[in-house]
Design a protein around this motif. Structure first.
Motif, PDB file in Angstrom:
ATOM      1  N   UNK A 102      35.713  31.850  36.523  1.00 20.00           N
ATOM      2  CA  UNK A 102      35.246  33.099  37.656  1.00 20.00           C
ATOM      3  C   UNK A 102      34.759  32.395  38.920  1.00 20.00           C
ATOM      4  N   UNK A 103      35.464  30.708  38.727  1.00 23.50           N
ATOM      5  CA  UNK A 103      34.344  29.834  40.034  1.00 23.50           C
ATOM      6  C   UNK A 103      35.198  29.217  40.874  1.00 23.50           C
ATOM      7  N   UNK A 104      36.445  28.682  39.410  1.00 21.64           N
ATOM      8  CA  UNK A 104      37.948  27.718  40.507  1.00 21.64           C
ATOM      9  C   UNK A 104      39.023  29.282  39.835  1.00 21.64           C
ATOM     10  N   UNK A 114      28.747  34.307  35.661  1.00 17.43           N
ATOM     11  CA  UNK A 114      29.270  34.752  34.361  1.00 17.43           C
ATOM     12  C   UNK A 114      30.847  33.202  34.242  1.00 17.43           C
ATOM     13  N   UNK A 115      30.913  32.740  33.266  1.00 17.81           N
ATOM     14  CA  UNK A 115      31.954  31.689  33.611  1.00 17.81           C
ATOM     15  C   UNK A 115      33.325  32.649  33.481  1.00 17.81           C
ATOM     16  N   UNK A 116      33.829  33.801  33.186  1.00 18.50           N
ATOM     17  CA  UNK A 116      35.184  34.282  32.750  1.00 18.50           C
ATOM     18  C   UNK A 116      34.936  35.655  33.486  1.00 18.50           C
ATOM     19  N   UNK A 117      35.984  36.071  34.000  1.00 18.70           N
ATOM     20  CA  UNK A 117      36.521  37.467  34.316  1.00 18.70           C
ATOM     21  C   UNK A 117      38.182  37.869  33.658  1.00 18.70           C
ATOM     22  N   UNK A 125      38.944  32.687  52.770  1.00 16.44           N
ATOM     23  CA  UNK A 125      37.590  32.745  52.585  1.00 16.44           C
ATOM     24  C   UNK A 125      36.866  34.276  52.282  1.00 16.44           C
ATOM     25  N   UNK A 126      37.881  35.325  51.722  1.00 15.33           N
ATOM     26  CA  UNK A 126      36.610  36.481  51.763  1.00 15.33           C
ATOM     27  C   UNK A 126      35.752  35.557  50.259  1.00 15.33           C
ATOM     28  N   UNK A 127      34.557  36.947  50.067  1.00 13.10           N
ATOM     29  CA  UNK A 127      34.022  36.388  49.156  1.00 13.10           C
ATOM     30  C   UNK A 127      34.534  36.775  47.840  1.00 13.10           C
ATOM     31  N   UNK A 128      33.994  35.724  46.761  1.00 10.64           N
ATOM     32  CA  UNK A 128      34.266  35.693  45.311  1.00 10.64           C
ATOM     33  C   UNK A 128      33.883  36.696  44.664  1.00 10.64           C
ATOM     34  N   UNK A 129      33.718  37.338  44.289  1.00  9.61           N
ATOM     35  CA  UNK A 129      33.824  38.869  43.868  1.00  9.61           C
ATOM     36  C   UNK A 129      32.939  38.569  41.977  1.00  9.61           C
ATOM     37  N   UNK A 130      33.655  38.176  41.822  1.00 12.17           N
ATOM     38  CA  UNK A 130      33.670  37.731  40.259  1.00 12.17           C
ATOM     39  C   UNK A 130      32.041  36.901  39.858  1.00 12.17           C
ATOM     40  N   UNK A 131      31.444  36.418  41.236  1.00 16.08           N
ATOM     41  CA  UNK A 131      31.074  35.534  41.248  1.00 16.08           C
ATOM     42  C   UNK A 131      29.415  36.388  41.959  1.00 16.08           C
ATOM     43  N   UNK A 132      29.538  36.349  43.184  1.00 14.65           N
ATOM     44  CA  UNK A 132      28.629  37.213  43.765  1.00 14.65           C
ATOM     45  C   UNK A 132      28.326  38.368  43.318  1.00 14.65           C
ATOM     46  N   UNK A 133      28.938  39.356  42.654  1.00 12.18           N
ATOM     47  CA  UNK A 133      29.120  40.284  42.003  1.00 12.18           C
ATOM     48  C   UNK A 133      27.365  40.081  40.503  1.00 12.18           C
ATOM     49  N   UNK A 134      27.583  39.618  40.152  1.00 13.44           N
ATOM     50  CA  UNK A 134      26.257  39.171  39.653  1.00 13.44           C
ATOM     51  C   UNK A 134      25.210  38.125  39.660  1.00 13.44           C
ATOM     52  N   UNK A 135      24.782  37.900  41.073  1.00 17.63           N
ATOM     53  CA  UNK A 135      23.731  37.609  41.623  1.00 17.63           C
ATOM     54  C   UNK A 135      22.863  38.373  42.197  1.00 17.63           C
TER      55      UNK A 135
END
Length: 200
Positions: A46-48, A6-9, A188-198
């Motif tokens: 969601x990325x930056x 997603x582009x945004x959260x 260093x924690x995983x970005x949940x806004x990206x990982x959750x959608x992969x």
């Protein structure tokens, strides 16, 4: 094949009617309801993780239209302010749905239940949808940040970030939760806004 990220959260917070002792009694005393009085939210890339938009609306409760002295002192939202700027819950909720644009929303705890409870209270539960929702607490727990007994306004400091603004203001609290996410992801924690959608 991985799903498109997603582009945004949207990270949001709610303030709702309360009285001295409401939390301890879980709003079980006669006449006490969790009617929303403020919806605050931030939209992040969601990325930056940069804030790209913000949402802040005051809401006039229907069943208990006069705020308790306790709630006024807690939130800084006064009855005159609510009368001047507040809108009906359904109006505010529709605007919030537009703000989320069908994307993922996150909050500290089960604010989704507060939203669904208000929709049911006012007879709109079948007419308006709930946004896609995730509770931030388990994610922070997985990063060894224990938020048990803490409020949304405590998340930033628990994660080693700085809280800015007034605590128990929905927009400031939403920004505080966002600051907590940003601090943890920055370490260093995983970005949940990206990982959750992969997909794996």
């Amino acid at each position: 094949m991985k799903a498109r990220n997603p582009a945004h959260v949207v990270i949001f917070d709610l303030e709702f009617t309360a009285w001295e002792g409401s939390m301890e009694s879980r709003w079980m005393r006669p006449g006490e309801l969790t009617e929303v009085i403020q919806i605050g939210a931030v939209k992040l890339d969601a990325a930056s993780l940069k804030e790209v938009d913000a949402f802040d609306m005051l809401v006039r409760p229907r069943v208990n239209p006069v705020l308790s002295d306790y709630l006024v002192a807690l939130t800084g939202i006064g009855n005159a302010q609510l009368a001047a700027r507040g809108v009906d819950f359904v109006t505010a909720y529709r605007c919030f749905l537009d703000f989320t644009a069908g994307g993922q929303t996150w909050a500290h705890g089960r604010d989704d239940l507060i939203l669904s409870g208000n929709l049911k209270l006012y007879g709109w539960e079948r007419a308006l949808p709930l946004p896609s929702y995730a509770n931030a607490i388990p994610w922070f727990a997985a990063q060894s940040i224990d938020l048990k007994g803490k409020r949304a306004c405590d998340v930033a400091e628990a994660a080693g970030a700085i809280f800015e603004g007034r605590k128990h203001n929905a927009l400031a609290d939403a920004r505080g939760v966002a600051a907590g996410f940003i601090a943890m992801i920055g370490r260093g924690a995983p970005n949940p806004f990206l990982a959750k959608y992969a997909s794996p």
